[in-house]
Design an enzyme around this catalytic site. Structure first.
Site, PDB file in Angstrom:
ATOM      1  CB  THR A   1      -9.394  -1.108  -7.365  1.00  4.79           C
ATOM      2  OG1 THR A   1      -9.311   0.116  -6.652  1.00  4.79           O
ATOM      3  CG2 THR A   1      -8.467  -2.104  -6.762  1.00  4.79           C
TER       4      THR A   1
ATOM      5  NE  ARG B   1      -4.169   1.743   0.943  1.00  3.14           N
ATOM      6  CZ  ARG B   1      -5.146   2.059   0.105  1.00  3.14           C
ATOM      7  NH1 ARG B   1      -5.127   1.675  -1.156  1.00  3.14           N
ATOM      8  NH2 ARG B   1      -6.183   2.741   0.521  1.00  3.14           N
TER       9      ARG B   1
ATOM     10  CB  SER C   1      -7.217  -0.292   1.449  1.00  5.08           C
ATOM     11  OG  SER C   1      -7.681  -0.981   0.311  1.00  5.08           O
ATOM     12  CB  SER C   2     -12.594  -1.068   0.556  1.00  5.17           C
ATOM     13  OG  SER C   2     -13.055   0.009   1.291  1.00  5.17           O
TER      14      SER C   2
ATOM     15  CG  ASN D   1      -8.353   6.120  -4.727  1.00  4.65           C
ATOM     16  OD1 ASN D   1      -9.210   5.266  -4.499  1.00  4.65           O
ATOM     17  ND2 ASN D   1      -8.452   7.355  -4.285  1.00  4.65           N
TER      18      ASN D   1
ATOM     19  CB  THR E   1      -5.995   0.415  -6.441  1.00  4.99           C
ATOM     20  OG1 THR E   1      -6.900   1.424  -6.848  1.00  4.99           O
ATOM     21  CG2 THR E   1      -5.386   0.813  -5.115  1.00  4.99           C
TER      22      THR E   1
ATOM     23  CG  ASP F   1      -8.592   5.313  -0.474  1.00  2.00           C
ATOM     24  OD1 ASP F   1      -9.570   5.897  -0.967  1.00  2.00           O
ATOM     25  OD2 ASP F   1      -8.150   4.239  -0.916  1.00  2.00           O
TER      26      ASP F   1
ATOM     27  N   GLY G   1     -13.636  -1.875  -6.739  1.00  2.38           N
ATOM     28  CA  GLY G   1     -14.928  -1.286  -6.375  1.00  2.38           C
ATOM     29  C   GLY G   1     -14.908  -0.413  -5.134  1.00  2.38           C
TER      30      GLY G   1
HETATM   31  N1  GLY Z   1      -8.548   2.979  -3.211  1.00  2.00           N
HETATM   32  C1  GLY Z   1      -9.473   1.927  -3.049  1.00  2.00           C
HETATM   33  C2  GLY Z   1      -9.133   1.026  -1.923  1.00  2.00           C
HETATM   34  O1  GLY Z   1      -8.022   1.069  -1.443  1.00  2.00           O
HETATM   35  O2  GLY Z   1      -9.947   0.265  -1.477  1.00  2.00           O
END
Ligand code: GLY
Length: 527
Positions: free
Chosen positions: A339, A65, A409-410, A359, A357, A381, A430
């Site tokens: 992503t 990340r 993040s998701s 983003n 990603t 984010d 998503g």
């Molecule tokens: N930028 C989307 C995520 O990190 O979930």
């Protein structure tokens, strides 16, 4: 088997498997190839998460990340003409976190890979040099960002070499080729301290970005302990913080396990209501408790404990929606949804689930001058002073911007085992809709007996606590069930398709089955 967002990236991974490489080798080749053929999300200027399960059953997770530059402050996006719309944290040089992908690919190759990096980069190098034909969707997505790529980037760059793109046009990326070739020759130090670092810093100087030489030199990918939980006898392995996706997935599954979901039916009002109520509470937990585990104490074990989940979900009324305003506070984040995810299983039984990603589509819209790659806008984010949409929780907010910190993040790369054998490998793009897209896909297979293709194709819905509405793909929920949900107190909002789940499932005979999401250009291949 390889499934990715682009047929050419899938082929890059398959060639590596045919050459005797393992799933990690293939993942590295796919990641480099996506940086060329899917420049809207594939990247060397962004970051991601990778989950790996080896044939000897060990599970590892790699966090590559992005990090906030050292000069970042909690209120850096709180002023200026665009701050209320959040534009500054979406577009331009300030929106960019320190990229993690190059460090991530080398950390993988050095620990789990078996083929030389020159081999793994070859398809990406060829695709950047010779070019590839854009699909209809590629051309559409690039045209949608042309104005931004013209105004925010150093010119010329490959993306703006035509006034408008059409399906079949060939995108050739000579600057990106040169960058990949230097990385291939010099290793990761090329990106973080070499000529490429100098080009990034020149780009920062041009656009008043705050990323420094020290920020780049200090970047490190981190191996983290994966998190895990159970669902109806299956073991679910996920990425932990700084992704919140795995915790949401496990909390909601644990809640749904108490119900006879198969009898309740897929996309029926009672099922949707129960899932939405659990999602609402899980996303509220995310907003309050989750962030970078290296900077705050994140109570992951407590959030996943049976006691907390039972207590958190105890006020779900099976007949009535709970207004989100009655659920505890935190700071909801609006995340971009562009992503990309790929899933791989090799002939040895190793599996990779990787989500990566920039983003937003084409990240912050800045192409690094003479280096040919797009930078992320991952700073968006973080929760940020000045554009909050909920009560302040101030300095306690674990996702507050801080120097060197990873933003929440998701992304939800997931690997599932059954009786200790590989069963499913999946994930999705998503933004905040990723955990719910993965959740529905798992339940479609496990509870509703759907095939992988059906499971990724079935209509989707999503609730994330704030805004307090169920977002539903067109016609995903039948009219009678929608009416029932509204009667229970829910608000339903129709929205465009969510997620692109790529699922590999192992059948009872050990054969691999592909579930390729029809919402994009994704492609599976295997042998
Ligand atoms: N930028 C989307 C995520 O990190 O979930």
């Amino acid at each position: 088997m390889v499934i990715s967002a682009h047929a050419l990236a899938t082929e890059a991974g398959l060639e590596v498997l045919r050459d005797g490489g393992n799933a990690v080798d293939a993942a590295i080749a796919v990641h480099w190839a996506l940086a060329v053929v899917a420049p809207w999300a594939g990247n060397i200027g962004g970051g991601g998460f990778l989950l790996f399960r080896s044939s000897d059953k060990a599970v590892h997770s790699l966090d590559f990340r992005e990090t906030a530059p050292k000069a970042s402050t909690p209120d850096m996006f709180a002023t200026g003409p665009d701050h209320l719309e959040g534009r500054a944290r979406q577009v331009g040089h300030l929106a960019c976190g320190v990229p993690g992908s190059v460090a991530g690919m080398y950390a993988l190759r050095d620990s789990l890979g078996s083929l030389p990096m020159e081999r793994l980069m070859r398809p990406a190098l060829d695709l950047a040099r010779i070019g590839f034909e854009l699909t209809e969707a590629d051309a559409h997505d690039l045209n949608a960002k042309l104005e931004l790529l013209r105004s925010a980037s150093t010119r010329p760059n490959a993306f703006i070499s035509r006034p408008k793109w059409s399906a079949g046009d060939r995108l050739i990326q000579p600057d990106l080729y040169a960058t990949l070739e230097r990385i291939c020759r010099n290793g990761p130090s090329e990106f973080y301290t070499g000529q490429t670092a100098e080009l990034i810093l020149a780009e920062m100087a041009r656009g008043k970005g705050v990323m420094t030489k020290e920020d780049l030199a200090n970047y490190k990918a981190v191996w983290r302990e994966p998190i895990q939980g159970e669902y109806r006898g299956l073991r679910i392995h996920c990425m932990g913080p700084p992704s919140g996706g795995g915790i949401i997935l496990l909390q909601v599954l644990k809640t749904m396990e108490l119900l006879d979901v198969a009898a309740m039916g897929c996309l029926k009002a009672a099922t949707v209501h129960s899932m939405v109520e659990a999602e609402r509470r899980a996303y509220a937990d995310r907003a309050q408790y989750l962030g970078d585990p290296d900077r705050s104490t994140i109570p992951t074990d407590w959030l996943l404990s049976a006691g907390h989940i039972a207590q958190r979900m105890s006020d779900i009324n099976p007949k009535k929606a709970t207004p989100s305003a009655h659920i505890s506070r935190g700071i909801p984040v609006k995340e971009s949804e562009q992503t990309t995810h790929f899933s791989i299983v090799d002939g040895y039984g190793n599996a990779v689930s990787c989500t990566t990603t920039l983003n937003g589509s084409y990240g912050c819209g800045v192409v690094v001058g003479k280096a040919g790659f797009v930078l992320n806008n991952e700073m968006a984010d973080f929760s940020s002073e000045g554009i909050r949409v909920d009560e302040r929780v101030g300095a306690k907010d674990p996702n507050r911007i801080g120097p060197g910190k990873r933003m929440l993040s998701s992304m939800t790369p997931t690997i599932i085992t059954k009786n200790d054998e590989l069963y499913m490998v999946l994930g999705s793009p998503g933004g905040t809709t990723i955990p719910t897209a993965v959740l529905q896909t798992v339940m479609n297979v496990v509870d509703h007996g759907q095939s992988p293709t059906e499971a990724v194709s079935t209509g989707r819905f999503h609730h994330q606590w704030r805004p307090d509405s169920i977002r539903v793909e067109p016609q995903a929920i039948a009219v009678a069930d929608s009416v029932e949900l509204v009667r229970m107190g829910h608000t339903i909002v129709c929205r465009p398709p969510m997620g692109r789940v790529n699922l590999i499932k192992v059948d009872a005979h050990g054969n691999l089955e592909a579930g390729v999401d029809p919402r994009g250009d994704d492609a599976a291949g295997g042998f």
